[in-house]
Scaffold this motif. Structure first.
Motif, PDB file in Angstrom:
ATOM      1  N   TYR A   1       3.132   0.272   9.683  1.00 57.80           N
ATOM      2  CA  TYR A   1       3.139  -0.458   8.422  1.00 57.80           C
ATOM      3  C   TYR A   1       4.512  -0.374   7.753  1.00 57.80           C
ATOM      4  O   TYR A   1       5.053  -1.376   7.265  1.00 57.80           O
ATOM      5  CB  TYR A   1       2.064   0.111   7.495  1.00 57.80           C
ATOM      6  CG  TYR A   1       1.979  -0.558   6.154  1.00 57.80           C
ATOM      7  CD1 TYR A   1       1.413  -1.831   6.008  1.00 57.80           C
ATOM      8  CD2 TYR A   1       2.450   0.081   5.011  1.00 57.80           C
ATOM      9  CE1 TYR A   1       1.335  -2.442   4.770  1.00 57.80           C
ATOM     10  CE2 TYR A   1       2.373  -0.526   3.766  1.00 57.80           C
ATOM     11  CZ  TYR A   1       1.812  -1.780   3.645  1.00 57.80           C
ATOM     12  OH  TYR A   1       1.739  -2.392   2.409  1.00 57.80           O
TER      13      TYR A   1
ATOM     14  N   ASP B   1       0.863  -1.180   0.000  1.00 56.07           N
ATOM     15  CA  ASP B   1       0.000   0.000   0.000  1.00 56.07           C
ATOM     16  C   ASP B   1       0.900   1.229   0.000  1.00 56.07           C
ATOM     17  O   ASP B   1       1.398   1.657   1.037  1.00 56.07           O
ATOM     18  CB  ASP B   1      -0.898  -0.017   1.251  1.00 56.07           C
ATOM     19  CG  ASP B   1      -1.946   1.088   1.230  1.00 56.07           C
ATOM     20  OD1 ASP B   1      -1.671   2.166   0.660  1.00 56.07           O
ATOM     21  OD2 ASP B   1      -3.030   0.881   1.806  1.00 56.07           O
TER      22      ASP B   1
ATOM     23  N   GLN C   1       0.398   4.425  -0.500  1.00 55.23           N
ATOM     24  CA  GLN C   1      -0.069   5.575   0.275  1.00 55.23           C
ATOM     25  C   GLN C   1       0.204   5.389   1.762  1.00 55.23           C
ATOM     26  O   GLN C   1       0.749   6.273   2.423  1.00 55.23           O
ATOM     27  CB  GLN C   1      -1.567   5.810   0.052  1.00 55.23           C
ATOM     28  CG  GLN C   1      -1.903   6.647  -1.153  1.00 55.23           C
ATOM     29  CD  GLN C   1      -3.353   7.139  -1.109  1.00 55.23           C
ATOM     30  OE1 GLN C   1      -4.143   6.712  -0.276  1.00 55.23           O
ATOM     31  NE2 GLN C   1      -3.692   8.027  -2.019  1.00 55.23           N
ATOM     32  N   LEU C   2      -0.180   4.253   2.277  1.00 58.34           N
ATOM     33  CA  LEU C   2      -0.007   3.992   3.707  1.00 58.34           C
ATOM     34  C   LEU C   2       1.467   3.990   4.077  1.00 58.34           C
ATOM     35  O   LEU C   2       1.855   4.511   5.126  1.00 58.34           O
ATOM     36  CB  LEU C   2      -0.651   2.659   4.084  1.00 58.34           C
ATOM     37  CG  LEU C   2      -0.628   2.268   5.572  1.00 58.34           C
ATOM     38  CD1 LEU C   2      -1.296   3.349   6.422  1.00 58.34           C
ATOM     39  CD2 LEU C   2      -1.312   0.927   5.783  1.00 58.34           C
ATOM     40  N   TYR C   3       2.299   3.429   3.210  1.00 57.87           N
ATOM     41  CA  TYR C   3       3.738   3.381   3.463  1.00 57.87           C
ATOM     42  C   TYR C   3       4.324   4.790   3.623  1.00 57.87           C
ATOM     43  O   TYR C   3       5.260   4.992   4.400  1.00 57.87           O
ATOM     44  CB  TYR C   3       4.446   2.659   2.315  1.00 57.87           C
ATOM     45  CG  TYR C   3       5.944   2.549   2.489  1.00 57.87           C
ATOM     46  CD1 TYR C   3       6.500   1.466   3.164  1.00 57.87           C
ATOM     47  CD2 TYR C   3       6.793   3.526   1.981  1.00 57.87           C
ATOM     48  CE1 TYR C   3       7.878   1.363   3.333  1.00 57.87           C
ATOM     49  CE2 TYR C   3       8.169   3.437   2.145  1.00 57.87           C
ATOM     50  CZ  TYR C   3       8.701   2.360   2.824  1.00 57.87           C
ATOM     51  OH  TYR C   3      10.067   2.268   2.985  1.00 57.87           O
TER      52      TYR C   3
ATOM     53  N   LEU D   1      -0.407   4.514  12.182  1.00 64.80           N
ATOM     54  CA  LEU D   1      -0.637   3.334  11.347  1.00 64.80           C
ATOM     55  C   LEU D   1       0.395   3.247  10.226  1.00 64.80           C
ATOM     56  O   LEU D   1       0.912   2.172   9.915  1.00 64.80           O
ATOM     57  CB  LEU D   1      -2.051   3.377  10.766  1.00 64.80           C
ATOM     58  CG  LEU D   1      -2.524   2.124  10.013  1.00 64.80           C
ATOM     59  CD1 LEU D   1      -2.486   0.901  10.933  1.00 64.80           C
ATOM     60  CD2 LEU D   1      -3.936   2.332   9.476  1.00 64.80           C
ATOM     61  N   GLY D   2       0.692   4.410   9.619  1.00 65.45           N
ATOM     62  CA  GLY D   2       1.673   4.448   8.544  1.00 65.45           C
ATOM     63  C   GLY D   2       3.059   4.040   9.022  1.00 65.45           C
ATOM     64  O   GLY D   2       3.766   3.269   8.346  1.00 65.45           O
TER      65      GLY D   2
ATOM     66  N   MET E   1       2.689   7.565   4.674  1.00 70.75           N
ATOM     67  CA  MET E   1       2.005   8.419   5.655  1.00 70.75           C
ATOM     68  C   MET E   1       2.780   8.530   6.967  1.00 70.75           C
ATOM     69  O   MET E   1       3.331   7.553   7.462  1.00 70.75           O
ATOM     70  CB  MET E   1       0.607   7.871   5.944  1.00 70.75           C
ATOM     71  CG  MET E   1      -0.379   8.053   4.821  1.00 70.75           C
ATOM     72  SD  MET E   1      -2.006   7.387   5.284  1.00 70.75           S
ATOM     73  CE  MET E   1      -2.952   7.757   3.808  1.00 70.75           C
TER      74      MET E   1
END
Length: 275
Positions: A87, A73, A75-77, A83-84, A79
């Motif tokens: 991750y 992911d 985007q998540l990586y 949570l980011g 952020m």
């Protein structure tokens, strides 16, 4: 409705995250365009955060993370959220397991042979391959070659990225060179507190040039505070390192640099969204 400066900065960061897709190359192109179009110091917070987002995207690109680990992911990586961060750390741990240190040594040998043959293009190619197998020293040298356009097209931003990557991997020389990039605004947006942070990091690792530059910044009082006595002491220790450093001097440098790094980290967290 009028937006506050803080809201406008956050809007720019959200925009950068919003253009990230599963296509890493297209994401880099879009985010780098946003980054290069921010030229106002009022948007320093956004500029710095987008800079780090770009660095993270380049990790995904060059290390071919999705090919090594499967779907990621993007985007998540990128952020900077709880949570980011969680991750990202998990992805990095899994990525570390894919490195082949035997191949890395072979690639470094190839780079050295190319260097002896004055083949800068070959040296650059092999150095990059070694960096992508987890060698921090190779990542540092790869960044230096990009900075100077040695064996490749010059790209100071990418050079700074590879210094950042090698520094993240614990390479002291990269910490010092990255600090110089931030101090001089070379390849990245100038930030002297960020330079102070990385000089302090390098000093903790007893990197000679970082210790001296940290002392110089303290002596001049360029950021945070001025301390001529401590600055002079650090520079004197750095100058004496050619003849060895005793344990008391090492302890003094590490203790002093750690305190400075902590102060710089706190300032960066409040003013630039973190490291």
């Amino acid at each position: 409705m009028d937006m506050s400066l803080e809201e406008m900065n956050q809007c720019s960061i959200d925009m950068a995250i919003g253009v990230i897709t599963d296509d890493v190359d297209e994401s880099i192109k879009a985010v780098r365009s946003l980054y290069e179009n921010i030229r106002n110091d009022f948007f320093l917070f956004a500029k710095r955060q987008i800079e780090i987002i770009l660095f993270r995207l380049y990790v995904l690109k060059y290390y071919k993370v999705s090919q090594r680990l499967g779907a990621v992911d993007n985007q998540l990586y990128c952020m900077q959220t709880v949570l980011g961060i969680k991750y990202r750390l998990e992805v990095i741990r899994n990525l570390d397991r894919t490195f082949d240190l035997v191949k890395a040594r072979e690639y470094l040998a190839g780079a050295m042979n190319a260097y002896k043959e004055n083949n800068s293009e070959g040296e650059f190619e092999f150095m990059g391959k070694a960096a992508l197998q987890g060698r921090a020293d190779a990542a540092f040298n790869y960044g230096a070659m990009l900075m100077d356009g040695e064996g490749c097209e010059k790209d100071e931003f990418l050079g700074a990225f590879w210094y950042w990557q090698a520094a993240q991997m614990g390479y002291p020389g990269a910490m010092g060179n990255l600090a110089c990039c931030y101090y001089n605004g070379r390849g990245v947006w100038q930030g002297k507190v960020r330079a102070l942070y990385w000089f302090a990091f390098g000093a903790i690792e007893l990197h000679k040039a970082s210790i001296w530059n940290l002392g110089a910044m303290l002596s001049k009082g360029e950021v945070l505070s001025r301390d001529e006595a401590t600055g002079s002491a650090l520079k004197a220790i750095s100058d004496a390192m050619e003849h060895g450093v005793d344990e008391k001097a090492e302890e003094y440098v590490r203790k002093t640099a750690s305190a400075i790094q902590q102060a710089a980290a706190e300032w960066l967290a409040e003013n630039e969204g973190g490291i």
